[in-house]
Scaffold this active site. Structure first.
Site, PDB file in Angstrom:
ATOM      1  N   GLU A  24      18.047 -24.628  -6.000  1.00  0.00           N
ATOM      2  CA  GLU A  24      17.963 -24.665  -7.360  1.00  0.00           C
ATOM      3  C   GLU A  24      17.141 -23.879  -7.914  1.00  0.00           C
ATOM      4  O   GLU A  24      17.239 -23.429  -9.119  1.00  0.00           O
ATOM      5  CB  GLU A  24      17.425 -26.424  -7.929  1.00  0.00           C
ATOM      6  CG  GLU A  24      18.379 -27.378  -7.589  1.00  0.00           C
ATOM      7  CD  GLU A  24      17.518 -28.694  -7.941  1.00  0.00           C
ATOM      8  OE1 GLU A  24      17.943 -29.264  -9.103  1.00  0.00           O
ATOM      9  OE2 GLU A  24      16.752 -29.257  -7.016  1.00  0.00           O
ATOM     10  N   LYS A 101      18.698 -32.826 -17.306  1.00  0.00           N
ATOM     11  CA  LYS A 101      19.161 -31.858 -16.116  1.00  0.00           C
ATOM     12  C   LYS A 101      20.688 -32.289 -16.122  1.00  0.00           C
ATOM     13  O   LYS A 101      20.776 -33.245 -15.213  1.00  0.00           O
ATOM     14  CB  LYS A 101      18.284 -32.183 -15.053  1.00  0.00           C
ATOM     15  CG  LYS A 101      18.560 -31.187 -13.909  1.00  0.00           C
ATOM     16  CD  LYS A 101      17.453 -31.536 -12.856  1.00  0.00           C
ATOM     17  CE  LYS A 101      17.633 -30.394 -11.717  1.00  0.00           C
ATOM     18  NZ  LYS A 101      16.564 -30.480 -10.815  1.00  0.00           N
TER      19      LYS A 101
END
Length: 123
Positions: A24, A101
């Site tokens: 990420e 997210k």
């Protein structure tokens, strides 16, 4: 009656590098931010002057700088950082920040993961 005035900023979308997983931080992903600014809007409602309110274009730029220019492991920290920047830089009494997210690394089918916080200006 107590006044309940709010400026809403919805679905501000940025590309950032936040997350616990190493990939990420390398690859990055989309984050969507919703913000509510709580303040008395009577004066700008009467004066029609931007100086009497919060310029939401400036709020947008502050949020963008945090999401795209900083890195955090947790959505909770990202939301707190956004709230802190808004409360320090603008004349609102309190703020609600929700960080979405939609591409979180979850092995399943889902629409969204989000964190929501409410913060008040310290007196």
């Amino acid at each position: 009656m107590k006044e309940h005035d709010i400026i809403h900023l919805r679905r501000l979308t940025f590309f950032g590098h936040h997350g616990v997983m190493p990939e990420e931080n390398v690859l990055g992903q989309k984050f969507i931010i919703d913000v509510d600014l709580y303040l008395n809007l009577r004066k700008p409602g009467l004066s029609d002057q931007v100086e009497d309110t919060i310029n939401y274009a400036e709020v947008y730029e502050k949020i963008k700088a945090v999401v795209t220019g900083e890195r955090y492991s947790l959505l909770e920290r990202l939301a707190q950082r956004i709230a802190d920047q808004i409360l320090e830089g603008f004349l609102c009494d309190s703020v609600r920040v929700e960080v979405h997210k939609p591409e979180a690394p979850i092995p399943g089918i889902f629409e969204d993961v989000s964190v929501e916080i409410w913060r008040e200006k310290q007196k």
